[in-house]
Design a protein around this motif. Structure first.
Motif, short mmCIF file in Angstrom:
data_model
loop_
_atom_site.label_atom_id
_atom_site.label_comp_id
_atom_site.label_asym_id
_atom_site.label_seq_id
_atom_site.Cartn_x
_atom_site.Cartn_y
_atom_site.Cartn_z
N GLY A 78 0.79 -1.22 0.00
CA GLY A 78 0.00 0.00 0.00
C GLY A 78 0.83 1.29 0.00
O GLY A 78 2.02 1.28 -0.24
N GLU B 72 7.32 3.92 3.88
CA GLU B 72 7.37 3.91 2.43
C GLU B 72 6.51 5.07 1.94
O GLU B 72 5.55 5.45 2.62
CB GLU B 72 6.79 2.60 1.88
CG GLU B 72 7.67 1.41 2.16
CD GLU B 72 7.13 0.11 1.57
OE1 GLU B 72 7.94 -0.78 1.31
OE2 GLU B 72 5.90 -0.01 1.39
N ASN C 269 4.99 6.87 -1.93
CA ASN C 269 5.01 7.08 -3.38
C ASN C 269 5.43 8.52 -3.60
O ASN C 269 4.94 9.42 -2.92
CB ASN C 269 3.63 6.83 -3.97
CG ASN C 269 3.25 5.37 -3.92
OD1 ASN C 269 3.55 4.70 -2.94
ND2 ASN C 269 2.61 4.88 -4.95
N GLN D 206 11.36 3.48 -8.76
CA GLN D 206 11.25 2.39 -9.77
C GLN D 206 12.09 2.64 -11.01
O GLN D 206 12.89 1.79 -11.39
CB GLN D 206 9.79 2.09 -10.17
CG GLN D 206 8.75 2.13 -9.08
CD GLN D 206 9.08 1.31 -7.83
OE1 GLN D 206 10.10 0.65 -7.77
NE2 GLN D 206 8.23 1.35 -6.81
N ARG E 45 2.88 3.54 -13.08
CA ARG E 45 3.20 4.49 -12.01
C ARG E 45 2.60 5.85 -12.33
O ARG E 45 2.51 6.24 -13.50
CB ARG E 45 4.73 4.61 -11.84
CG ARG E 45 5.42 3.32 -11.54
CD ARG E 45 5.05 2.76 -10.19
NE ARG E 45 5.50 3.59 -9.09
CZ ARG E 45 5.34 3.25 -7.81
NH1 ARG E 45 4.73 2.13 -7.48
NH2 ARG E 45 5.78 4.03 -6.86
N ASP F 136 13.69 2.94 -4.00
CA ASP F 136 13.41 1.61 -4.54
C ASP F 136 13.43 1.70 -6.05
O ASP F 136 12.77 2.56 -6.63
CB ASP F 136 11.98 1.17 -4.17
CG ASP F 136 11.89 0.45 -2.85
OD1 ASP F 136 12.94 0.19 -2.22
OD2 ASP F 136 10.75 0.12 -2.46
N ILE G 106 9.30 -8.96 -10.66
CA ILE G 106 8.72 -10.30 -10.53
C ILE G 106 7.34 -10.27 -11.18
O ILE G 106 6.54 -9.37 -10.89
CB ILE G 106 8.60 -10.72 -9.05
CG1 ILE G 106 9.99 -10.74 -8.41
CG2 ILE G 106 7.93 -12.08 -8.91
CD1 ILE G 106 9.96 -10.90 -6.90
C1 LIG Z 1 4.58 -2.71 -2.58
S1 LIG Z 1 5.47 -1.22 -2.77
C2 LIG Z 1 4.84 -0.22 -1.50
C3 LIG Z 1 5.39 1.18 -1.55
C4 LIG Z 1 4.74 2.18 -2.46
N1 LIG Z 1 3.35 1.96 -2.63
C5 LIG Z 1 5.39 2.20 -3.83
O1 LIG Z 1 4.84 1.62 -4.74
O2 LIG Z 1 6.41 2.83 -3.93
C6 LIG Z 1 7.10 -1.59 -2.14
C7 LIG Z 1 8.11 -1.93 -3.20
O3 LIG Z 1 7.89 -3.26 -3.63
C8 LIG Z 1 8.49 -3.43 -4.89
N2 LIG Z 1 7.65 -4.33 -5.69
C9 LIG Z 1 6.31 -4.49 -5.63
N3 LIG Z 1 5.89 -5.42 -6.53
C10 LIG Z 1 7.00 -5.85 -7.16
C11 LIG Z 1 7.24 -6.80 -8.21
N4 LIG Z 1 6.24 -7.48 -8.79
N5 LIG Z 1 8.51 -6.99 -8.61
C12 LIG Z 1 9.52 -6.31 -8.04
N6 LIG Z 1 9.36 -5.40 -7.06
C13 LIG Z 1 8.12 -5.16 -6.63
C14 LIG Z 1 8.62 -2.05 -5.50
O4 LIG Z 1 9.97 -1.75 -5.69
C15 LIG Z 1 8.05 -1.13 -4.47
O5 LIG Z 1 8.79 0.04 -4.38
#
Ligand SMILES: C[S@@+](CC[C@H](N)C(=O)[O-])C[C@H]1O[C@@H](n2cnc3c(N)ncnc32)[C@H](O)[C@@H]1O
Ligand code: SF4
Length: 404
Positions: free
Chosen positions: A95, A127, A129, A154, A166, A191, A225
């Motif tokens: 989230g 965390e 966005n 990202q 995004r 991230d 992934i």
């Molecule tokens: C679930 S998000 C939560 C934070 C925030 N909502 C965001 O999107 O920045 C946390 C991190 O998980 C990583 N993430 C989520 N799904 C992913 C996937 N399918 N493959 C690789 N990384 C993933 C992303 O790098 C993201 O920054």
């Protein structure tokens, strides 16, 4: 946190834990994870337990979420009544935690502080966005006691961000880092995701250069992934987008490690680089070392002294349980010594500190000798097995060999 929950043993409705588990937990660092299950919109690659306002419908509203989560913190205090140690790390994840007003995050943090106390120098991360915060919001977080922000940047390529759904521009993440630094945050993470369909090696180089230009003290770089059931998986299955390619992912990992190391960010876990030891994410280290954490929120996982449990998934079901004075746990499992050993191998081999060889069984030690001979790991003077650069690329294969 994946959105599908395994079935397990029945979890007691009052949340109670065996005395032995609480006693064991008292000897390990304690952390809190607070899940915030809301997003403004869904990214097609993401499998986390999160809901847009439209998906949520009536129940589990955002406005009442902080108060419900505080109820679970109070429940944690009752359940861990005999555990007397302050909290070392708090991590708000999603989230999108920063979709809530900063004062709501502050209230949730205050509940942890009031019920358990925070250790001196505790790490408190959220965390965020990039498009969900501004300078004022970040100042409020700092004033509430947050010490670290982790932005989901990202990529710096518009076309990659578009494939990932995004909502921010490439530049917004960099501005957000500046705002966080100006507000007084010493610790800022970015991230990054590599291997998105359509991303070239040059796109990835640009993303790394761009991230480094903001001078964060921590970078996480994850290979994309393709999670079952996501929009991204459907688009790949329909042939609209190509599947990420293993060789391309390996090239991008090598490039990330070269560029991040050249700018003074050193790997301490296969997907994580930090400028100093102090800049490492202590909360994640607590997971990787099998310490104690309580996960607050729908779908959140917890671990206390070899008991692991996970909460009901939907925010409405979560709120219903807590409003009725019941534990939100959906089910739990008791980890036997062999399962705990296997988890140690899986997690600790990924750390730059390495895996103590004593954790391996006889066949695992024989495999370790071969892994060293093949140049995939080295042995430290204190008998820890540490992956080499090539070993990090083949970490999954190394694990399969260590757990024959
Ligand atoms: C679930 S998000 C939560 C934070 C925030 N909502 C965001 O999107 O920045 C946390 C991190 O998980 C990583 N993430 C989520 N799904 C992913 C996937 N399918 N493959 C690789 N990384 C993933 C992303 O790098 C993201 O920054
Ligand atoms: S904003 Fe973050 S948590 Fe929400 S859907 Fe996108 S990646 Fe997942």
């Amino acid at each position: 946190m994946p959105s599908t929950l395994p079935e397990g043993e029945v979890a007691p409705r009052d949340g109670s834990l065996p005395e032995t588990a609480v006693r064991e937990a008292a000897s390990r660092p304690l952390g809190f994870y607070l899940h915030v299950p809301f997003c403004a919109s869904r990214c097609g690659y993401c499998d986390f337990n999160t809901y847009t306002a439209k998906e949520l419908g009536g129940g589990g509203s955002q406005a009442s979420y902080a108060e419900t989560a505080v109820e679970e913190v109070r429940m944690a205090r009752r359940v861990l009544g005999r555990l007397d140690r302050p909290v070392e790390t708090v991590f708000f994840g999603g989230g999108t935690p920063t979709l809530l007003p900063a004062k709501d995050l502050g209230r949730m943090l205050a509940a942890v502080r009031n019920e358990f106390g925070l250790a001196a120098g505790a790490e408190v991360t959220t965390e965020a966005n990039p498009e969900s915060v501004d300078a004022r919001y970040l100042e409020e977080l700092l004033a509430a006691g947050f010490t670290r922000v982790s932005f989901g940047m990202q990529s710096a390529s518009s076309h990659v961000l578009k494939i990932l759904d995004r909502q921010h521009t490439p530049g917004r993440a960099l501005e957000a880092v500046k705002e966080a630094t100006a507000a007084g945050f010493e610790h800022v993470n970015l991230d990054l995701i590599y291997g998105t369909p359509g991303e070239s090696l040059e796109d990835w180089r640009t993303s790394l250069e761009s991230a480094l230009s903001a001078e964060p003290d921590h970078v996480s770089a994850y290979a994309l992934i393709v999670e079952d059931g996501t929009q991204l998986a459907r688009r790949i299955r329909r042939g609209e987008l190509p599947m990420p390619d293993d060789d391309d992912l390996a090239d991008k990992y090598v490039l990330a490690d070269e560029m991040l190391s050249a700018q003074g960010l050193t790997w301490y876990e296969v997907s994580n680089w930090a400028r100093t030891e102090d800049a490492r994410c202590r909360h994640n280290e607590l997971y990787w070392r099998g310490d104690t954490w309580w996960g607050i929120g729908p779908g959140a996982h917890s671990h206390v002294g070899g008991i692991r449990w996970w909460n009901v998934k939907h925010p409405s079901a979560y709120a219903e349980r807590l409003n009725a004075g019941e534990s939100p746990a959906h089910a739990r499992e008791t980890l036997d010594p062999e399962t705990r050993r296997i988890e140690r191998v899986l997690l600790e081999i990924r750390l730059s500190a390495g895996l103590p060889v004593e954790v391996l069984d006889e066949p695992g030690r024989t495999a370790a000798t071969e892994i060293i001979t093949n140049g995939l790991a080295t042995l430290t003077t204190n008998n820890h097995l540490v992956l080499t650069n090539r070993g990090r690329l083949l970490a999954d294969a190394v694990v399969r060999d260590l757990l024959p």
